[in-house]
Design a protein around this motif. Structure first.
Motif, short mmCIF file in Angstrom:
data_model
loop_
_atom_site.label_atom_id
_atom_site.label_comp_id
_atom_site.label_asym_id
_atom_site.label_seq_id
_atom_site.Cartn_x
_atom_site.Cartn_y
_atom_site.Cartn_z
N SER A 58 0.80 -1.23 0.00
CA SER A 58 0.00 0.00 0.00
C SER A 58 0.83 1.28 0.00
O SER A 58 0.32 2.33 -0.33
CB SER A 58 -0.92 0.01 1.21
OG SER A 58 -0.16 0.08 2.39
N HIS A 59 2.11 1.21 0.38
CA HIS A 59 2.85 2.47 0.50
C HIS A 59 2.99 3.20 -0.82
O HIS A 59 3.24 4.39 -0.85
CB HIS A 59 4.21 2.26 1.18
CG HIS A 59 5.18 1.46 0.37
ND1 HIS A 59 5.32 0.11 0.55
CD2 HIS A 59 6.04 1.81 -0.61
CE1 HIS A 59 6.24 -0.34 -0.29
NE2 HIS A 59 6.68 0.66 -1.01
N GLY A 60 2.80 2.51 -1.93
CA GLY A 60 2.87 3.17 -3.22
C GLY A 60 1.65 4.05 -3.51
O GLY A 60 1.69 4.92 -4.37
N PHE A 61 0.57 3.83 -2.77
CA PHE A 61 -0.66 4.58 -2.99
C PHE A 61 -0.74 5.84 -2.13
O PHE A 61 -1.60 6.67 -2.35
CB PHE A 61 -1.88 3.71 -2.68
CG PHE A 61 -2.06 2.56 -3.61
CD1 PHE A 61 -2.51 2.78 -4.90
CD2 PHE A 61 -1.78 1.27 -3.22
CE1 PHE A 61 -2.69 1.72 -5.78
CE2 PHE A 61 -1.95 0.21 -4.08
CZ PHE A 61 -2.40 0.44 -5.36
N PHE A 62 0.10 5.95 -1.13
CA PHE A 62 -0.03 7.02 -0.16
C PHE A 62 1.26 7.82 -0.02
O PHE A 62 2.35 7.28 -0.13
CB PHE A 62 -0.40 6.44 1.21
CG PHE A 62 -1.69 5.68 1.20
CD1 PHE A 62 -2.90 6.34 1.30
CD2 PHE A 62 -1.70 4.30 1.08
CE1 PHE A 62 -4.09 5.64 1.28
CE2 PHE A 62 -2.88 3.59 1.06
CZ PHE A 62 -4.08 4.26 1.15
N LYS A 63 1.09 9.11 0.26
CA LYS A 63 2.24 9.94 0.58
C LYS A 63 2.68 9.62 2.00
O LYS A 63 1.91 9.11 2.81
CB LYS A 63 1.86 11.42 0.48
CG LYS A 63 1.46 11.86 -0.91
CD LYS A 63 1.01 13.30 -0.88
CE LYS A 63 0.42 13.68 -2.23
NZ LYS A 63 -0.37 14.90 -2.16
N LYS A 64 3.91 9.97 2.31
CA LYS A 64 4.43 9.71 3.64
C LYS A 64 3.58 10.45 4.68
O LYS A 64 3.33 11.65 4.57
CB LYS A 64 5.89 10.17 3.74
CG LYS A 64 6.51 9.83 5.06
CD LYS A 64 7.98 10.15 5.09
CE LYS A 64 8.52 9.78 6.44
NZ LYS A 64 9.92 9.55 6.45
N GLY A 65 3.11 9.72 5.67
CA GLY A 65 2.32 10.30 6.75
C GLY A 65 0.85 10.47 6.44
O GLY A 65 0.07 10.85 7.32
N GLU A 66 0.44 10.20 5.21
CA GLU A 66 -0.95 10.43 4.82
C GLU A 66 -1.91 9.51 5.58
O GLU A 66 -2.97 9.96 6.05
CB GLU A 66 -1.12 10.23 3.32
CG GLU A 66 -2.52 10.50 2.82
CD GLU A 66 -2.64 10.36 1.31
OE1 GLU A 66 -3.73 10.64 0.81
OE2 GLU A 66 -1.66 9.96 0.64
N SER A 106 -3.31 -4.66 3.55
CA SER A 106 -2.09 -3.87 3.56
C SER A 106 -2.32 -2.52 4.24
O SER A 106 -1.50 -2.06 5.03
CB SER A 106 -1.59 -3.68 2.13
OG SER A 106 -0.38 -2.98 2.12
N VAL A 107 -3.46 -1.90 3.94
CA VAL A 107 -3.77 -0.60 4.56
C VAL A 107 -4.05 -0.79 6.05
O VAL A 107 -3.69 0.06 6.86
CB VAL A 107 -4.96 0.08 3.84
CG1 VAL A 107 -5.36 1.36 4.55
CG2 VAL A 107 -4.59 0.38 2.39
N VAL A 108 -4.66 -1.91 6.43
CA VAL A 108 -4.89 -2.19 7.85
C VAL A 108 -3.56 -2.21 8.59
O VAL A 108 -3.41 -1.59 9.65
CB VAL A 108 -5.64 -3.53 8.05
CG1 VAL A 108 -5.55 -4.00 9.50
CG2 VAL A 108 -7.09 -3.40 7.63
#
Length: 123
Positions: A58-66, A106-108
């Motif tokens: 999931s880290h590819g879908f979100f900015k750091k800290g988002e 993954s987001v969980v």
């Protein structure tokens, strides 16, 4: 009294053979490692639809800290929710498909990591 020449020669030969065995064992271990990677790659290409979900990150879908920001926002409303509910809210805000179980899981995990100072989020 020193050892007979034949004993010295045999001990040297034994040391040479042991060194060769060690070298062969290292080559075998390396070959097994390479074989495992080749087998895994074959599996990925032989059945990509079966393997796809295993490798979603999931880290590819979100900015750091988002994810942490969204979690704090939803938890700041005073609402109690499970990590799954919280992850689903994060996914809804990003217009991601919440029925994708692999991505949701993954987001969980990312949501749990977002609040380690709180001892994690409720399960």
């Amino acid at each position: 009294m020193s050892e007979p020449l034949i004993v010295q020669t045999l001990k040297q030969k034994r040391a040479e053979i042991l060194a060769q065995i060690k070298a062969y064992e290292a080559q075998i271990a390396h070959a097994k490692h390479d074989l495992a990677h080749v087998n895994t790659t074959i599996e990925l290409f032989a059945a990509p639809e079966r393997q796809r979900a295993r490798y979603i990150v999931s880290h590819g879908f979100f900015k750091k800290g988002e994810i942490a920001e969204v979690c704090v926002q939803h938890l700041g409303d005073g609402a109690e929710m499970t990590t799954r509910e919280l992850a689903e809210r994060v996914m809804v805000e990003r217009d991601l498909e919440i029925t994708d179980a692999a991505l949701r899981n993954s987001v969980v995990f990312k949501a749990v990591q977002a609040a380690p100072e709180n001892g994690g989020l409720p399960a």
